[in-house]
Write a protein that holds these residues in place. Structure first.
Motif, PDB file in Angstrom:
ATOM      1  N   GLY A  41       0.813  -1.208   0.000  1.00  0.00           N
ATOM      2  CA  GLY A  41       0.000   0.000   0.000  1.00  0.00           C
ATOM      3  C   GLY A  41       0.846   1.256   0.000  1.00  0.00           C
ATOM      4  N   VAL A  42       1.934   1.228   0.792  1.00  0.00           N
ATOM      5  CA  VAL A  42       2.820   2.395   0.835  1.00  0.00           C
ATOM      6  C   VAL A  42       3.464   2.619  -0.533  1.00  0.00           C
ATOM      7  CG1 VAL A  42       4.895   3.339   1.875  1.00  0.00           C
ATOM      8  CG2 VAL A  42       3.212   2.217   3.295  1.00  0.00           C
ATOM      9  N   ALA A  43       3.844   1.509  -1.196  1.00  0.00           N
ATOM     10  CA  ALA A  43       4.430   1.639  -2.538  1.00  0.00           C
ATOM     11  C   ALA A  43       3.422   2.294  -3.483  1.00  0.00           C
ATOM     12  CB  ALA A  43       4.850   0.272  -3.069  1.00  0.00           C
ATOM     13  N   GLY A  44       2.141   1.891  -3.360  1.00  0.00           N
ATOM     14  CA  GLY A  44       1.108   2.499  -4.197  1.00  0.00           C
ATOM     15  C   GLY A  44       0.984   3.989  -3.953  1.00  0.00           C
ATOM     16  N   LEU A  45       1.079   4.382  -2.672  1.00  0.00           N
ATOM     17  CA  LEU A  45       0.994   5.821  -2.358  1.00  0.00           C
ATOM     18  C   LEU A  45       2.171   6.583  -2.967  1.00  0.00           C
ATOM     19  CD1 LEU A  45      -0.176   5.720   1.348  1.00  0.00           C
ATOM     20  CD2 LEU A  45      -1.514   6.162  -0.681  1.00  0.00           C
ATOM     21  N   TYR A  46       3.355   5.972  -2.941  1.00  0.00           N
ATOM     22  CA  TYR A  46       4.519   6.620  -3.571  1.00  0.00           C
ATOM     23  C   TYR A  46       4.265   6.850  -5.056  1.00  0.00           C
ATOM     24  CZ  TYR A  46       7.699   5.991   0.394  1.00  0.00           C
ATOM     25  OH  TYR A  46       8.317   6.064   1.597  1.00  0.00           O
ATOM     26  N   VAL A  47       3.669   5.834  -5.714  1.00  0.00           N
ATOM     27  CA  VAL A  47       3.396   5.985  -7.152  1.00  0.00           C
ATOM     28  C   VAL A  47       2.468   7.167  -7.391  1.00  0.00           C
ATOM     29  CG1 VAL A  47       2.324   4.918  -9.157  1.00  0.00           C
ATOM     30  CG2 VAL A  47       3.760   3.566  -7.673  1.00  0.00           C
ATOM     31  N   LEU A  48       1.433   7.295  -6.525  1.00  0.00           N
ATOM     32  CA  LEU A  48       0.493   8.402  -6.705  1.00  0.00           C
ATOM     33  C   LEU A  48       1.165   9.749  -6.498  1.00  0.00           C
ATOM     34  CD1 LEU A  48      -2.753   7.091  -5.076  1.00  0.00           C
ATOM     35  CD2 LEU A  48      -2.301   7.530  -7.462  1.00  0.00           C
ATOM     36  N   LEU A  49       2.241   9.780  -5.714  1.00  0.00           N
ATOM     37  CA  LEU A  49       2.969  11.033  -5.518  1.00  0.00           C
ATOM     38  C   LEU A  49       3.927  11.324  -6.667  1.00  0.00           C
ATOM     39  CD1 LEU A  49       3.794  10.777  -1.739  1.00  0.00           C
ATOM     40  CD2 LEU A  49       2.285  12.407  -2.818  1.00  0.00           C
ATOM     41  N   LYS A 112       2.623  22.675  10.307  1.00  0.00           N
ATOM     42  CA  LYS A 112       3.582  23.761  10.120  1.00  0.00           C
ATOM     43  C   LYS A 112       4.271  23.729   8.767  1.00  0.00           C
ATOM     44  CE  LYS A 112       4.627  25.494  14.629  1.00  0.00           C
ATOM     45  NZ  LYS A 112       5.548  25.478  15.762  1.00  0.00           N
ATOM     46  N   THR A 113       4.319  22.532   8.162  1.00  0.00           N
ATOM     47  CA  THR A 113       4.983  22.438   6.868  1.00  0.00           C
ATOM     48  C   THR A 113       4.116  23.092   5.798  1.00  0.00           C
ATOM     49  OG1 THR A 113       5.702  20.276   7.606  1.00  0.00           O
ATOM     50  CG2 THR A 113       6.148  20.832   5.324  1.00  0.00           C
ATOM     51  N   SER A 114       4.758  23.847   4.916  1.00  0.00           N
ATOM     52  CA  SER A 114       4.000  24.362   3.782  1.00  0.00           C
ATOM     53  C   SER A 114       4.126  23.350   2.649  1.00  0.00           C
ATOM     54  CB  SER A 114       4.554  25.714   3.348  1.00  0.00           C
ATOM     55  OG  SER A 114       5.913  25.582   3.023  1.00  0.00           O
ATOM     56  N   TRP A 115       3.046  22.598   2.428  1.00  0.00           N
ATOM     57  CA  TRP A 115       3.112  21.501   1.460  1.00  0.00           C
ATOM     58  C   TRP A 115       3.064  22.032   0.050  1.00  0.00           C
ATOM     59  CZ3 TRP A 115       4.313  16.975   3.462  1.00  0.00           C
ATOM     60  CH2 TRP A 115       4.038  16.761   4.823  1.00  0.00           C
ATOM     61  N   ARG A 116       3.912  21.458  -0.777  1.00  0.00           N
ATOM     62  CA  ARG A 116       3.839  21.806  -2.190  1.00  0.00           C
ATOM     63  C   ARG A 116       2.867  20.833  -2.844  1.00  0.00           C
ATOM     64  NH1 ARG A 116       9.285  21.697  -5.093  1.00  0.00           N
ATOM     65  NH2 ARG A 116       9.714  20.045  -3.627  1.00  0.00           N
ATOM     66  N   SER A 117       1.622  21.269  -2.993  1.00  0.00           N
ATOM     67  CA  SER A 117       0.651  20.334  -3.580  1.00  0.00           C
ATOM     68  C   SER A 117       0.671  20.488  -5.090  1.00  0.00           C
ATOM     69  CB  SER A 117      -0.742  20.604  -3.034  1.00  0.00           C
ATOM     70  OG  SER A 117      -1.092  21.932  -3.291  1.00  0.00           O
ATOM     71  N   GLY A 122       0.302  12.765 -14.485  1.00  0.00           N
ATOM     72  CA  GLY A 122       1.113  11.727 -15.092  1.00  0.00           C
ATOM     73  C   GLY A 122       2.461  11.625 -14.428  1.00  0.00           C
ATOM     74  N   MET A 123       3.331  10.893 -15.057  1.00  0.00           N
ATOM     75  CA  MET A 123       4.638  10.623 -14.472  1.00  0.00           C
ATOM     76  C   MET A 123       5.709  11.443 -15.167  1.00  0.00           C
ATOM     77  SD  MET A 123       4.560   8.385 -12.157  1.00  0.00           S
ATOM     78  CE  MET A 123       4.173   6.748 -11.656  1.00  0.00           C
ATOM     79  N   ASP A 124       6.493  12.155 -14.385  1.00  0.00           N
ATOM     80  CA  ASP A 124       7.707  12.706 -14.948  1.00  0.00           C
ATOM     81  C   ASP A 124       8.814  11.698 -14.683  1.00  0.00           C
ATOM     82  OD1 ASP A 124       6.291  14.974 -15.516  1.00  0.00           O
ATOM     83  OD2 ASP A 124       6.668  15.811 -13.525  1.00  0.00           O
TER      84      ASP A 124
END
Lengths: 165, 355
Positions: A41-49, A112-117, A122-124
């Motif tokens: 599941g964690v690997a899947g989340l990485y792919v989505l990021l 506190k983190t300013s997330w870069r959303s 697609g994939m770079d």
């Protein structure tokens, strides 16, 4: 609802539910097998990021390497497989304090983190950039990690050989 | 492919499901064909005829067997670990199926044209190992557990020479993308990487013998990774009944079968992509000669399937020719011969790539 949202919730659910089972099960082999779903599941989340390389390294190292070794070790030592793990509650007050501090720290960082959303676009390709950085900016760290791994390998080999004499 | 489908159906969700199910259209007929081929090849090598009754030369036999398996009672022994016993066959099959997502079937169809396709294929094979361990352990049977342990040890060890050979090819080609590797080997068969790649010059002839060595190492270790004879220790029927799938019956058993034959095709396809041009035709395209561009992807699909099935046939040929090796011989072969040779090969190919 976007397809990426559905996939995200699917992977998040897999990760959380199986993660819960890993810590709540009494059987150590079951815990190992549930860990497979968590790591997947964690690997899947990485792919989505958009971090395809990290996702595949996660699968290769954790699922293909560490988890198999873990299960292998458990299965070869047959006395462990029949032992009941303690998964009940004990030391409630220290546990609550410790978990509370950790939770507080994590939420503080989260807010506190300013997330870069970034919208899912697609994939770079990331591999060539990672490779370039590894042999330019981070070459020292990279080489040191290589030496560390080599030392660990030689150490493992010498421990495995020692009892023959 | 995904974009085309989502335009066609107007919904990304339907398109995602369809593009995820597409490889099944290839795997199931292939497995039915391959099981029949295996029985015919084995029969003819032993001077028998094999299945002859159902259809012409028995070609409908596997389809009949498939329906028989579907109807069979699904037996679950009382002392098995039910949850994992039931899930394990599907995890093994999922591991196989994930590989098909990255295989370039033709220039028009590739599941996901990953930049890091080769790396992905090495990584997802770990799922098969876990599925096998799960099946063996959940069966609660000594033979199953022994089979699963042997299988895991074997696959994990033989992944190393496989990965090193693939690494040497990656160094030589400078890409991890399976479709790019295929595209490099276009036109005629002397452009295949087994013959030194598409660039004419000194490099081609220097690298040629080492490519052949790399191919042999890769083929031997993929043979061991799919648990085929002479490396079928995990299911050695004379010692372990049937190894990790001893306790399975009906549809779950057929899942293991699908996974095994699907894996055979997957590794054969990887070997053919890396060394034998993948979907590229060895002798030019009919579509070019007739000025019919739409024909080319179909021809590529044909060549891809033909090369894959040829290597599957070689695997069967070896199965009925060679005796099974012992466990210690298996590990000796991997750790004392294949790994050092592949490392030396890697260094030599690296030096040749630099000059």
């Amino acid at each position: 609802m976007n397809i990426y949202d559905i996939i995200f919730y699917l992977f998040a659910a897999i990760t959380l539910v199986s993660g819960f089972f890993v810590v709540s099960t009494k059987n150590i082999v079951h815990a190992g097998f549930y860990l497979l779903f968590t790591l997947f599941g964690v690997a899947g989340l990485y792919v989505l990021l958009g971090a395809d390389f990290i996702a595949i390294v996660q699968l290769l190292v954790y699922v293909g390497g560490i988890l198999i070794l873990l299960l292998f070790g458990v299965m070869l030592t047959n006395k462990i497989t029949s032992v009941d793990l303690r998964s009940g509650t004990s030391y409630i007050i220290p546990a609550v304090i410790g978990v509370g501090i950790l939770w507080g720290a994590l939420t503080a960082v989260l807010f506190k983190t300013s997330w870069r959303s970034k919208a899912p676009s697609g994939m770079d390709p990331t591999t060539s950039e990672i490779g370039r950085l590894l042999i330019t900016d981070y070459v020292l760290v990279f080489e040191l990690l290589g030496i560390l791994l080599l030392v660990a390998l030689i150490g493992a080999a010498s421990i495995a050989r020692r009892d023959k004499e | 492919m995904f974009e085309f489908l989502s335009d066609l159906f107007g919904s990304q969700i339907i398109a995602a499901f369809i593009s995820a199910a597409l490889p099944l259209v290839f795997i199931v007929p292939f497995v039915i064909f391959a099981v029949w081929l295996e029985r015919k090849v084995s029969a003819h090598m032993q001077d028998r005829l094999g299945p002859m009754r159902v259809g012409w030369h028995g070609w409908l036999q596997t389809i009949a067997d498939f329906f028989k398996l579907l109807q069979k009672e699904d037996i679950v022994a009382s002392d098995t670990d039910k949850k994992f016993f039931n899930v394990a066959p599907y995890i093994v099959f999922a591991g196989t199926y994930l590989v098909f997502a990255a295989l370039p079937f033709s220039s028009a169809y590739i599941g996901t044209s990953l930049d890091i396709g080769l790396f992905y294929i090495i990584a997802v094979s770990g799922l098969v190992v876990i599925g096998i361990l799960m099946a063996g352990w959940a069966s609660n049977n000594k033979y199953s557990l022994y089979g699963a342990m042997r299988s895991a040890a074997q696959i994990v060890s033989y992944e190393i020479p496989t990965a090193i050979v693939i690494l040497s090819i990656v160094m030589f080609t400078g890409t991890l993308s399976l479709s790019e590797i295929s595209d490099n080997q276009t036109a005629y068969f002397w452009n295949w990487y087994i013959f030194g790649g598409p660039d004419w010059g000194l490099t081609k002839f220097l690298v040629l013998p080492f490519m052949i060595i790399g191919f042999l190492i890769l083929y031997i270790s993929t043979l061991a990774e799919v648990n085929r004879t002479p490396f079928d220790m995990p299911e050695a029927e004379s010692e372990l009944v049937a190894g990790y799938h001893t306790e399975y019956s009906g549809i779950k058993f057929s899942m293991f079968f699908l996974a095994e034959y699907g894996n055979m095709f997957a590794v054969s396809a990887i070997v053919s992509v890396i060394f034998f041009g993948g979907y590229q035709s060895p002798i030019g395209y009919l579509g070019d000669a007739l000025a019919a561009n739409w024909l080319i992807p179909f021809e590529q699909l044909f060549w891809f399937a033909a090369k894959g099935i040829f290597f599957v046939f070689v695997q069967m040929w070896l199965r009925w020719t060679l005796p099974r090796v012992r466990v210690d011989q298996l590990m000796t072969l991997c750790w004392k011969y294949l790994i050092p040779y592949s490392i030396v090969n890697l260094i030599i190919i690296g030096i040749i790539t630099l000059i």
